[in-house]
Design an enzyme around this catalytic site. Structure first.
Site, PDB file in Angstrom:
ATOM      1  N   GLY A  63      -2.206   3.341   0.699  1.00  0.00           N
ATOM      2  CA  GLY A  63      -1.705   2.533  -0.421  1.00  0.00           C
ATOM      3  C   GLY A  63      -2.385   1.177  -0.423  1.00  0.00           C
ATOM      4  CG  PHE A  64      -2.218  -3.060  -2.904  1.00  0.00           C
ATOM      5  CD1 PHE A  64      -3.467  -3.653  -2.810  1.00  0.00           C
ATOM      6  CD2 PHE A  64      -1.102  -3.876  -3.096  1.00  0.00           C
ATOM      7  CE1 PHE A  64      -3.609  -5.032  -2.899  1.00  0.00           C
ATOM      8  CE2 PHE A  64      -1.231  -5.241  -3.197  1.00  0.00           C
ATOM      9  CZ  PHE A  64      -2.487  -5.821  -3.087  1.00  0.00           C
ATOM     10  CB  ILE A  65       0.480  -3.396   1.345  1.00  0.00           C
ATOM     11  CG1 ILE A  65       0.870  -4.133   0.063  1.00  0.00           C
ATOM     12  CG2 ILE A  65       0.710  -4.305   2.563  1.00  0.00           C
ATOM     13  CD1 ILE A  65       2.341  -4.508  -0.042  1.00  0.00           C
ATOM     14  CG  LEU A  79       3.531  -0.593   4.439  1.00  0.00           C
ATOM     15  CD1 LEU A  79       4.154  -0.918   5.775  1.00  0.00           C
ATOM     16  CD2 LEU A  79       2.063  -1.005   4.451  1.00  0.00           C
ATOM     17  CE1 TYR A  93      11.063   0.566  -4.415  1.00  0.00           C
ATOM     18  CE2 TYR A  93      11.412  -1.737  -4.978  1.00  0.00           C
ATOM     19  CZ  TYR A  93      10.729  -0.776  -4.275  1.00  0.00           C
ATOM     20  OH  TYR A  93       9.717  -1.131  -3.423  1.00  0.00           O
TER      21      TYR A  93
END
Ligand code: UDP
Length: 331
Positions: free
Chosen positions: A10-12, A80, A153
């Site tokens: 993922g991005f992070i 994550l 969420y």
């Protein structure tokens, strides 16, 4: 050290993986590529210095046998893997709750079994709809009703926090909770709703910049590399176990002003258009109007300084998207 990163494509996660590889550690990534992408790790995956220390598993964290093996092998776990982005959560309500609640429980159970330190990525969404600033870890939380799905969420991330803290209290599991505030940078996709990649792409294509509501809602954005430094420092800090931390920048900006800044930085001929929330989302959508982190607590534990300012962040993101769009010859 051997580090397991769920959602490492993922991005992070990809920046975190890269940072550990640069430190000389071994990195194990598990990612089902639901919102992550192998594209995110491409730039360092074939680096000859990292090749023998990076292990990528395209699989789900619900693959029990694989997770058992990986958790047993690694010294520390960063969890994550989660549903990301307001758009994604509204489009995939059941899947989002399942990955956030059952997925996190699974990871915590395995970490407790093998006594592995774990960092759980939570979110500033957990605070709900406050108007005051800054938001501090001891604040109360305020959500809308359960038919407004955005709050699912927040509630699922809050449940993750409770579960993690319960593992800390009852089983002595070393667990750290990081509430991330609008982390941004190159590689972040606009596909799941995130504002900076979306507006940047629109500006570079000279299309209207879609600002939702009246644009007075505000955020503070944090550069992904600053966030990753903080995540690593928290993992290395023994006193951080059993604690909840905000991680975020301090430069508050309204989304309207952000859009204008992006137009200026890109030299775009685009204009800003205001899109009513009921057109952008379903009719009972609620936005969070303000979200500024208090970072006093984290500063007491680690040397945290979100030093990259918004102008610099935008320059990095714009350069990334410019290259991406040029190479796909869209501009
Ligand atoms: N937003 C916007 N236009 C877009 C995407 C997002 O005006 O094309 C707004 C969104 O309504 C919110 C802010 O930008 O007020 C940040 O949205 P994002 O989804 O990036 O993060 P979050 O809502 O989780 O803070």
């Amino acid at each position: 050290m051997r580090v397991l990163i769920t959602g490492g494509a993922g991005f992070i996660g990809s920046y975190l993986a890269e940072a550990y590889l640069k430190k000389g550690d071994e990195v194990y990534i598990i990612d089902d590529l639901s919102t992550g992408s192998l594209e995110n790790i491409k730039s360092f995956q074939n680096n000859p210095h990292f090749k023998d220390r990076l292990f990528v598993f395209t699989d789900s964290i619900f693959n029990h046998d694989l997770m058992l093996e990986l958790t047993g092998t690694c010294d520390a776990v960063f969890h994550l893997a989660a549903a990301v982005g307001v758009r994604y959560i509204l489009d995939n309500p059941l899947e989002s709750i399942k990955i956030n609640i059952q997925g996190t429980e699974k990871v915590l159970e395995l970490c407790a079994k093998f006594k592995k330190k774990v960092l759980i990525a939570s979110s500033s969404e957990v605070y709900g709809k406050h108007l005051h600033a800054p938001l501090v870890e001891t604040d109360n939380i305020i959500y809308g009703p359960s038919d407004k799905f955005r709050w699912s969420y927040a509630a699922s991330k809050l449940m993750d926090e409770f579960t993690a803290l319960a593992y800390f209290r009852t089983k002595g599991l070393k667990v750290i909770i990081a509430r991330l505030f609008n982390t941004v940078g190159p590689r972040q996709s606009g596909a799941y709703g995130m504002v900076i990649p979306r507006l940047t792409e629109q500006a570079l294509k000279n299309e209207p910049l879609t600002v939702y509501g009246d644009g007075t809602q505000s955020r503070t954005f944090t550069f992904v590399e600053d966030v990753v430094k903080a995540l690593i420092a928290l993992m290395e800090n023994d006193a951080a176990a059993g604690e909840v931390f905000n991680i975020g920048g301090t430069e508050e900006i309204s989304i309207f002003n952000l859009a204008e800044k992006i137009i200026k930085h890109t030299g775009s001929s685009s204009e800003v258009v205001l899109i009513p929330y009921e057109k952008a989302f379903e009719k009972d959508f609620e936005d969070m109007l303000r979200r500024v982190p208090g970072i006093e607590k984290i500063k007491k534990f680690i040397d945290f300084d979100p030093e990259t300012d918004l102008d610099t962040i935008l320059r990095h993101v714009i350069a990334y998207y410019r290259e991406k769009l040029t190479s796909s010859s869209l501009i």
